[in-house]
Structure formats: structure tokens, C-alpha cells
Design a protein around this motif. Structure first.
Motif, PDB file in Angstrom:
ATOM      1  N   ILE A   1       0.855  -1.188   0.000  1.00 53.72           N
ATOM      2  CA  ILE A   1       0.000   0.000   0.000  1.00 53.72           C
ATOM      3  C   ILE A   1       0.889   1.234   0.000  1.00 53.72           C
ATOM      4  O   ILE A   1       1.739   1.410   0.876  1.00 53.72           O
ATOM      5  N   GLN A   2       0.697   2.114  -0.976  1.00 56.69           N
ATOM      6  CA  GLN A   2       1.608   3.248  -1.172  1.00 56.69           C
ATOM      7  C   GLN A   2       1.094   4.576  -0.620  1.00 56.69           C
ATOM      8  O   GLN A   2       1.856   5.544  -0.546  1.00 56.69           O
ATOM      9  N   GLY A   3      -0.182   4.650  -0.256  1.00 51.92           N
ATOM     10  CA  GLY A   3      -0.704   5.911   0.248  1.00 51.92           C
ATOM     11  C   GLY A   3      -2.108   5.736   0.772  1.00 51.92           C
ATOM     12  O   GLY A   3      -2.742   4.689   0.571  1.00 51.92           O
TER      13      GLY A   3
ATOM     14  N   ILE B   1      -5.797  12.189  12.697  1.00 50.17           N
ATOM     15  CA  ILE B   1      -4.556  12.097  13.478  1.00 50.17           C
ATOM     16  C   ILE B   1      -4.095  10.650  13.575  1.00 50.17           C
ATOM     17  O   ILE B   1      -2.908  10.338  13.413  1.00 50.17           O
ATOM     18  N   SER B   2      -5.031   9.744  13.824  1.00 50.90           N
ATOM     19  CA  SER B   2      -4.689   8.333  13.953  1.00 50.90           C
ATOM     20  C   SER B   2      -4.100   7.779  12.664  1.00 50.90           C
ATOM     21  O   SER B   2      -3.049   7.126  12.661  1.00 50.90           O
ATOM     22  N   VAL B   3      -4.774   8.050  11.544  1.00 50.72           N
ATOM     23  CA  VAL B   3      -4.306   7.527  10.254  1.00 50.72           C
ATOM     24  C   VAL B   3      -2.982   8.179   9.844  1.00 50.72           C
ATOM     25  O   VAL B   3      -2.058   7.517   9.363  1.00 50.72           O
ATOM     26  N   ALA B   4      -2.858   9.495  10.062  1.00 54.11           N
ATOM     27  CA  ALA B   4      -1.618  10.178   9.703  1.00 54.11           C
ATOM     28  C   ALA B   4      -0.441   9.657  10.528  1.00 54.11           C
ATOM     29  O   ALA B   4       0.682   9.526  10.016  1.00 54.11           O
ATOM     30  N   THR B   5      -0.698   9.353  11.792  1.00 56.68           N
ATOM     31  CA  THR B   5       0.360   8.809  12.642  1.00 56.68           C
ATOM     32  C   THR B   5       0.830   7.462  12.124  1.00 56.68           C
ATOM     33  O   THR B   5       2.035   7.212  12.002  1.00 56.68           O
TER      34      THR B   5
ATOM     35  N   GLY C   1       2.590   7.916   8.772  1.00 54.42           N
ATOM     36  CA  GLY C   1       3.904   8.509   8.948  1.00 54.42           C
ATOM     37  C   GLY C   1       4.950   7.502   9.401  1.00 54.42           C
ATOM     38  O   GLY C   1       6.115   7.592   9.010  1.00 54.42           O
ATOM     39  N   LYS C   2       4.541   6.549  10.221  1.00 54.49           N
ATOM     40  CA  LYS C   2       5.485   5.523  10.684  1.00 54.49           C
ATOM     41  C   LYS C   2       6.083   4.745   9.516  1.00 54.49           C
ATOM     42  O   LYS C   2       7.204   4.243   9.601  1.00 54.49           O
ATOM     43  N   HIS C   3       5.305   4.646   8.445  1.00 55.04           N
ATOM     44  CA  HIS C   3       5.712   3.813   7.315  1.00 55.04           C
ATOM     45  C   HIS C   3       5.972   4.638   6.057  1.00 55.04           C
ATOM     46  O   HIS C   3       6.056   4.081   4.959  1.00 55.04           O
ATOM     47  N   LEU C   4       6.106   5.955   6.231  1.00 52.96           N
ATOM     48  CA  LEU C   4       6.441   6.865   5.134  1.00 52.96           C
ATOM     49  C   LEU C   4       5.468   6.740   3.963  1.00 52.96           C
ATOM     50  O   LEU C   4       5.874   6.687   2.796  1.00 52.96           O
TER      51      LEU C   4
END
Length: 453
Positions: free
Chosen positions: A198-200, A211-215, A218-221
Motif C-alpha cells: 500500500i503506497q498511500g 490524526i490516527s491515520v496520519a500517525t 507517517g510511521k511507514h512513510l
């Protein structure tokens, strides 16, 4: 469970088990595998499929509207209108996709180069319940034309919308492995985002969900687009027809029973108009917005999407009054089955109150007084959100001057909210990251590859 409960009656209609972890992993593999074939089709081929999807959405407009009315209480005519916007979005990207994805020649100081526009892979979409078809279209149409594939997790109260959209896309010619609907739970989303296939991710929803999804992303760039909450200001500078202004602004606020991210939630009125505006708005809201069956085209006030949503908004109103706000109209749950809440007008909301800064996602108009233009601008910008805004008045130069000073991703003049296929949609501050629709909407999950010739 994905649970369909009719918000107009409280009746439980259907329950669907969540996808298992194995089913989710299989769906990820499918869209990853499907990407290899879908991206190799020409952009013209992909655009033709998307154009056919537009035709099918138009043909099945009544069916989709009836599903939305049953799932989340949308007025039947508003459901048909939503599908009309979906058709426009799919047609826009079908017609303009090849030009938007054309190579972009560059002439550097040291010689020529070119930007080629390519997809990036399989994407996750996490969609909300308030516009079950439109929100999906904003994400899906441009990315299918671009060549990305889609894993779609819809809201847990919209299982039939999710299934109907998938059926339309497959009937239009989107390969079954290029668009996959899953009934995933929120707890499964982190594992999906952690998967390297999954790329994005694109999410439309609440600030906590963003916030939850962005966090996790972000962990996986992972590339992220977020369209979150809004508490859009609406400034009334002057008017030559106050009744028409009241009616137009009330209509914008009450659309979708007030459950629109970019609805005008804070109305800021200059001092000389304020008292009359509040009196007329309160009377209009109390007289015009009467509850009824959302399947009846004559209904003006449908239920909210769920009992919990109605209870939450009623609680926000009660807290605002306890903290000192003035209730001018409505403000109570309606004594009948379903998730009904009176259309409400609040005034005298101050920065010490929760209602000053939070988003109220329901049929509630909050009116503020400003003594001059600058105070109106300052009030409008005093918010953690920055999705949309609108300015109303008779002087075009003044409207433009005020609009340029507002901290928002979108500003409308003498209209409020809404969405069109060729205008970028998105916000700043805590209202989100990125843009959808228009030319900008096809670029968010694009590899703009530079080739030095």
C-alpha cells in the motif's frame, strides 16, 4: 459489524460481519497485483472506463439516492443531487485526464528535460458517511485515470453504498483487482498502512481519525491526503435584501442536515445588520425546517445520520447554553422515533465556551456580532480549522479584499460551501492536508518523474 440502521425510524435493517484479517490481506494482494495490469493500460483506455462509470452513476441515481436515505437519512432530493456531482467528477477526469497527465517539457539552463506523470501503486481510501458517494468519487475518479488501484474502506453505517459503488465501477470495466471494497474495522487500518504493498492513504473524516491515520502512515512513510473537520466562517458585510441573505445562508448551513465539513457553521454579521439578521434567521429556521421522512421530497429537516450523532450535537448545544450562550431557536431532540434534532440558532458564544472553537456537525447556526470589517476577519480566523469560508456583500472589491485575508483553503463570495469537479477542494490548519478535485486532485498520488534528456 457494518450496521445499517434507518435513522428515520431507529429500525435495524442489516448487519454485515467485518472482513477477517485474512480477507483484508487477500484484498491488499489483489489491488497490488491489479496495479501491474491497470497501470499498463493507456490513459485514454482508463479514461473511457471512468467515462462509462459516469454513465452508470447517472443511470442508477435513484437507486443510490434511496440507499443513502436509508443508511444515513439524507433527503432523497439531496441524494439525487449528490449523485449528479459524482457524475460531474467522473466526467471531468475522463475528459481532462489525458491532458492533465501529458508530459511536461522543461528547458533547463543546462539543457532539456521532461516531467512524466505516473501512478505510484495501490492506495487505501477511508471514507465517511455524510456523503457516501461524493467522497468516494473525489478520491477514486482521478486515481483510476492516473493508473493507481484502490482498496476502499467505507464508513461502517454505509455498507450498501459501498457495495453499490463497487458494482458500478466493475460494471463500467474497472478490473475487479483494480478496485476492491472491504468491510474492514478501524483496528485493521494500521496493519493495512504497514503493508509495503500500500503506497498511500486518503481519509475524509473526523480530526481524531485523521490524526490516527496520519500517525500510522507517517510511521511507514506513506503519502497521506486528509480532509478533516471544519468550522467555516460566513461573513455578512452588507446586503440589499436581508431576507434573501438569511434564506440563502440558512439553506447552506442546513444542507445535509448540517452534516457537511465545509458548511458555514459560524455566521459573523456586522453590527448594523446583526439584530435583524438574528431575528429573521431564528424565525426562518423555526418556521421552515420541520421534521419529516427523508424519503418524502417535501421534507425540510431529515434526521441526523445516527442516534449517537444526534445525541452528540444535542449535548454540545446543552453545554453551550450552560456556559452562557443564548438559545434563539430549537435546541432539543424531537420526540419521535429516529435521530431528529430541532434546527437551532445560538448567539452570544464567547471564546471561553467549548462551542466557540469546536465543530458542531448538525443543524445548528451560531451567529456572532462584529463591529467592523477587521473584527469580522479576526473572528473568522480565530479557529483551529481552515477548510472553507464565505463572504457576502454588494461590493466586489470589498469582498475580494476580505477573502484574501481569510485563513482557509477555499473562500466563496456570495455563496457558501458546495463543490464542483474542476475546483480544488481542501483546507489548512487542522482541516487537513492536500487537495482533491480539479487538476490538483490528480497530482496528490502521482509520481512526477523528472527525466533529464
Amino acid at each position: 459489524m457494518y450496521t445499517l440502521t434507518n435513522p428515520a425510524t431507529g429500525e435495524l435493517v442489516e448487519e454485515i460481519e467485518n472482513s477477517t484479517d485474512d480477507e483484508v490481506r487477500d484484498a491488499i494482494e489483489r489491488v497490488h497485483r491489479g496495479y501491474a495490469g491497470w497501470r499498463r493500460r493507456t490513459v485514454e483506455e482508463r479514461a473511457r472506463v471512468v467515462a462509462r462509470a459516469a454513465e452508470l452513476f447517472a443511470e442508477r441515481s435513484d437507486e443510490l439516492a434511496e440507499i443513502m436515505t436509508l443508511e444515513m437519512g439524507k433527503r432523497i432530493n439531496e441524494g439525487r443531487g449528490e449523485v449528479g456531482v459524482v457524475v460531474d467528477i467522473f466526467n471531468y477526469y475522463a475528459e481532462n485526464g489525458p491532458a492533465l497527465l501529458a508530459d511536461e517539457p522543461l528547458q533547463l539552463a543546462s539543457g532539456p528535460a521532461v516531467i512524466v506523470k505516473q501512478p505510484i501503486g495501490a492506495l487505501l481510501g477511508v471514507m465517511p458517511w455524510n456523503f457516501p458517494c461524493y467522497q468516494v468519487a473525489r478520491f477514486v475518479a482521478p486515481n483510476l485515470v492516473l493508473g493507481n488501484t484502490i482498496l476502499l474502506k467505507h464508513a461502517s453505517i454505509c455498507p450498501r453504498s459501498a457495495a453499490a459503488i463497487e458494482r458500478i465501477l466493475h460494471d463500467a470495466g474497472v478490473p475487479e483487482d483494480a478496485y476492491v471494497n472491504i468491510y474492514a474495522s478501524s483496528r485493521q487500518v494500521p496493519a493495512i498502512l504497514a503493508d509495503p504493498r500500500i503506497q498511500g492513504v486518503s481519509l475524509t473524516g473526523s480530526e481524531p481519525a485523521g490524526i490516527s491515520v496520519a500517525t500510522e502512515a507517517g510511521k511507514h512513510l506513506k503519502k497521506t491526503v486528509l480532509e478533516l473537520g471544519g468550522s467555516d466562517p460566513l461573513i455578512v458585510l452588507d446586503t440589499d435584501d436581508l431576507d434573501a441573505t438569511v434564506k440563502a445562508t440558512a439553506t447552506a448551513r442546513m444542507r445535509n442536515c448540517g452534516q457537511s465539513c465545509n458548511a458555514p457553521k459560524r455566521m459573523i454579521v456586522l453590527g448594523e445588520l446583526y439584530d435583524d439578521f438574528v431575528d429573521r434567521m431564528s424565525k426562518h429556521v423555526a418556521d421552515f425546517y420541520q421534521p419529516g421522512d427523508p424519503a418524502d421530497p417535501a421534507t425540510k429537516l431529515p434526521p441526523l445520520a445516527s442516534t449517537s450523532a444526534a445525541d452528540e450535537v444535542a449535548g454540545q448545544i446543552e453545554k453551550a447554553i450552560r456556559q452562557g450562550a443564548t438559545l434563539r431557536a430549537g435546541g432539543h431532540r424531537i420526540e419521535r422515533p429516529g435521530a431528529y434534532l430541532e434546527a437551532t440558532v445560538l448567539t452570544d458564544v464567547t471564546p471561553e465556551m467549548d462551542a466557540y472553537y469546536e465543530e458542531i456537525f448538525g443543524p445548528v447556526v451560531t451567529v456572532f456580532r462584529a463591529e467592523d470589517e477587521q473584527e469580522a476577519i479576526d473572528l473568522a480566523n480565530d479557529s483551529p480549522f481552515g477548510l472553507g469560508a464565505s463572504v457576502w456583500g454588494t461590493d466586489p472589491e470589498r469582498l475580494r479584499r476580505v477573502a484574501e485575508q481569510l485563513e482557509a483553503g477555499m473562500v466563496y463570495l456570495n455563496r457558501a460551501g458546495g463543490s464542483v469537479a474542476d475546483l480544488p477542494f481542501g483546507g489548512i490548519k487542522r482541516s487537513g492536508i492536500g487537495r482533491e478535485l480539479g487538476a490538483a486532485g490528480i497530482e496528490e498520488f502521482m509520481n512526477r518523474k523528472a527525466i533529464r534528456l
